[in-house]
Write a protein that holds these residues in place. Structure first.
Motif, PDB file in Angstrom:
ATOM      1  N   LEU A  80       0.816  -1.215   0.000  1.00 38.46           N
ATOM      2  CA  LEU A  80       0.000   0.000   0.000  1.00 38.46           C
ATOM      3  C   LEU A  80       0.848   1.264   0.000  1.00 38.46           C
ATOM      4  O   LEU A  80       0.584   2.198  -0.765  1.00 38.46           O
ATOM      5  CB  LEU A  80      -0.941   0.002   1.214  1.00 38.46           C
ATOM      6  CG  LEU A  80      -2.066  -1.012   1.176  1.00 38.46           C
ATOM      7  CD1 LEU A  80      -2.848  -0.979   2.483  1.00 38.46           C
ATOM      8  CD2 LEU A  80      -2.974  -0.785  -0.003  1.00 38.46           C
ATOM      9  N   LEU A  81       1.857   1.316   0.863  1.00 35.41           N
ATOM     10  CA  LEU A  81       2.660   2.538   0.972  1.00 35.41           C
ATOM     11  C   LEU A  81       3.713   2.650  -0.126  1.00 35.41           C
ATOM     12  O   LEU A  81       4.090   3.746  -0.517  1.00 35.41           O
ATOM     13  CB  LEU A  81       3.334   2.605   2.347  1.00 35.41           C
ATOM     14  CG  LEU A  81       2.376   2.824   3.514  1.00 35.41           C
ATOM     15  CD1 LEU A  81       3.108   2.655   4.837  1.00 35.41           C
ATOM     16  CD2 LEU A  81       1.730   4.182   3.430  1.00 35.41           C
ATOM     17  N   GLY A  82       4.192   1.542  -0.645  1.00 35.42           N
ATOM     18  CA  GLY A  82       5.261   1.588  -1.633  1.00 35.42           C
ATOM     19  C   GLY A  82       4.803   1.516  -3.078  1.00 35.42           C
ATOM     20  O   GLY A  82       5.528   1.940  -3.980  1.00 35.42           O
ATOM     21  N   VAL A  83       3.623   0.983  -3.313  1.00 38.42           N
ATOM     22  CA  VAL A  83       3.174   0.803  -4.693  1.00 38.42           C
ATOM     23  C   VAL A  83       1.855   1.547  -4.954  1.00 38.42           C
ATOM     24  O   VAL A  83       1.770   2.366  -5.868  1.00 38.42           O
ATOM     25  CB  VAL A  83       3.015  -0.702  -5.031  1.00 38.42           C
ATOM     26  CG1 VAL A  83       2.484  -0.881  -6.434  1.00 38.42           C
ATOM     27  CG2 VAL A  83       4.340  -1.433  -4.850  1.00 38.42           C
ATOM     28  N   VAL A  84       0.858   1.297  -4.158  1.00 38.99           N
ATOM     29  CA  VAL A  84      -0.478   1.848  -4.399  1.00 38.99           C
ATOM     30  C   VAL A  84      -0.518   3.355  -4.127  1.00 38.99           C
ATOM     31  O   VAL A  84      -1.318   4.077  -4.731  1.00 38.99           O
ATOM     32  CB  VAL A  84      -1.527   1.096  -3.537  1.00 38.99           C
ATOM     33  CG1 VAL A  84      -2.905   1.693  -3.687  1.00 38.99           C
ATOM     34  CG2 VAL A  84      -1.531  -0.374  -3.906  1.00 38.99           C
TER      35      VAL A  84
END
Length: 116
Positions: A80-84
């Motif tokens: 969630l924090l690194g891609v989305v």
């Protein structure tokens, strides 16, 4: 940019345009209204980002089992924090530009509107 467009429109008899280009109190009030609309838009979208991204660490702290979930072998917090988060920020930025341009267009339409 918007003020330059308004001043280029060639009808000097239009009172609203002359108020704006002569920087009278009425023109200043119109510009301040546009600035308030743009600031309001920026603050609303900033709040959306703050809640959307800033709320994730709170979610993982409050519900640690959610933080241990894995998707395709990657921990959910990293996903969630690194891609989305990047597509989310791009969409919010795109929405800001579209809505800010709409505010400016509404302002120009108000200035170009014939007085009755």
């Amino acid at each position: 940019m918007v003020l330059a467009e308004v001043s280029r429109v060639g009808n000097p008899a239009d009172r609203t345009r002359s108020e704006l280009t002569q920087q009278t109190p009425v023109g200043e009030t119109l510009v301040q209204g546009l600035m308030r609309a743009q600031l309001s838009l920026a603050l609303r979208l900033s709040l959306l980002v703050l809640i959307g991204l800033g709320g994730l660490p709170w979610l993982f702290a409050i519900a640690p089992t959610v933080g241990r979930v894995t998707v395709l072998g990657v921990n959910l917090p990293w996903l969630l924090l690194g891609v989305v988060s990047f597509p989310f920020l791009i969409v919010v930025g795109w929405a800001y530009v579209r809505l800010a341009e709409r505010n400016e267009q509404d302002f120009v339409d108000l200035i170009r509107r014939p007085e009755h």
